[in-house]
Design an enzyme around this catalytic site. Structure first.
Site: not given
Length: 318
Positions: A158, A207-208, A236, A260, A265, A284
């Protein structure tokens, strides 16, 4: 084989189908599953598919017939991989199914902020253009992306797509990545985290979420940014410190935030980012275009078939 889908609704709210997957075994589909419902629904299942329903060690220990867990997403933190490995349970995920969709949403947020699309649309509904004496109603400044600097944090599928789109808009691209400069396309320049945040007009997070990236965006880092900087987060929620980012927006330390995702959440009342100045959220959904969800179901089906055939693919290693 008995196949159970624990939370099918977000992937397929009714506009797609599981027909091909149903040909591979005895399929049970549940739109949503509460924690207390998991065991009863999964009893006797060899294959479990989950998106966000957590399968921890305690649960896996109670499922002795389980052979395979398919995560209906790229991230697989909902599964206790150590416990799965101990029980010789194969775990797979769905890589790269939503790259185009998430990259598109990244720029939807950025263009909304830079072109003030929502503001102008709302003002037009309130009659501002109708009451205007000129053919063109100019009530809020807006800017070009060309010539601005895009900072990309994380250059996976991405992040790379976002970087290439930024280049197409005429932006300069700085990337915080483990990749080497010689391996990157022309026009994408590696930079350390400090350079990305201090030099970029737009910082896009891809990034994660790890211990080292949690609250990557915090008070100290925000102070180093340009006052007209924009942060986009389609990665995230916990990559940012909600309270400190909200304060930075309200104090005009930076210009805007488009996201997003959010830390919890769905969000709960009282999250300061929801009411912060120039904070724009989508719920999301960046991953969830029709095309991406269709692709996800196809890859999921292919994963299950490959497992049944004894040649598993997209296996998550512990």
């Amino acid at each position: 084989m008995k196949i159970v889908i624990l939370d099918a609704y977000t992937v397929n709210p009714g506009d797609l189908n599981w027909d091909e997957l149903a040909k591979l075994g005895e399929l049970s589909v549940y739109e949503r599953t509460k924690p207390e419902e998991i065991l009863e629904r999964c009893k006797g299942a060899e294959i479990i598919l989950t998106n966000k329903v957590v399968l921890d060690s305690a649960m896996l220990n109670q499922l002795p017939r389980l052979l395979y867990i398919g995560v209906l997403a790229t991230g697989y933190n909902v599964v206790d991989l150590e416990a799965a490995s101990r029980q010789n349970v194969i775990v797979t995920n769905i890589p790269a199914y939503s790259t185009d969709s998430v990259a598109q949403m990244t720029f939807a947020h950025l263009l909304n902020i830079y072109n003030r699309v929502q503001w102008y649309a709302d003002e037009n509904k309130n009659g501002r253009w109708t009451d205007c004496q000129d053919f063109s109603f100019l009530g809020h400044d807006f800017h070009e992306l060309a010539g601005k600097t895009m900072g990309v944090v994380g250059l996976g599928n991405i992040g790379m797509k976002v970087a290439l789109i930024a280049k197409a808009f005429g932006m300069k691209v700085l990337a915080f990545t483990s990749k080497q400069q010689e391996d990157l396309p022309e026009g994408i320049v590696t930079a350390d985290m400090e350079e990305v945040f201090t030099q970029a007009d737009v910082v896009s997070l891809h990034c994660p979420l790890t211990d080292s990236t949690r609250h990557l965006v915090n008070k100290e880092r925000l102070k180093t940014m340009k006052s007209n900087a924009v942060i986009i987060n389609t990665g995230r929620g916990p990559l940012v410190n909600d309270q400190e980012l909200a304060e930075a927006l309200n104090n005009k330390t930076i210009l805007a935030y488009g996201a997003d995702v959010i830390t919890q959440e769905p969000p709960r009342d009282g999250n300061p980012l929801l009411s912060a100045r120039n904070a724009f959220f989508t719920p999301h959904i960046a991953w969830a275009t029709f095309e991406a969800r269709k692709r996800l179901i196809q890859i999921c089906t292919d994963n299950v078939k490959a497992f049944i055939d004894g040649k598993p693919v997209n296996v998550v290693e512990f």
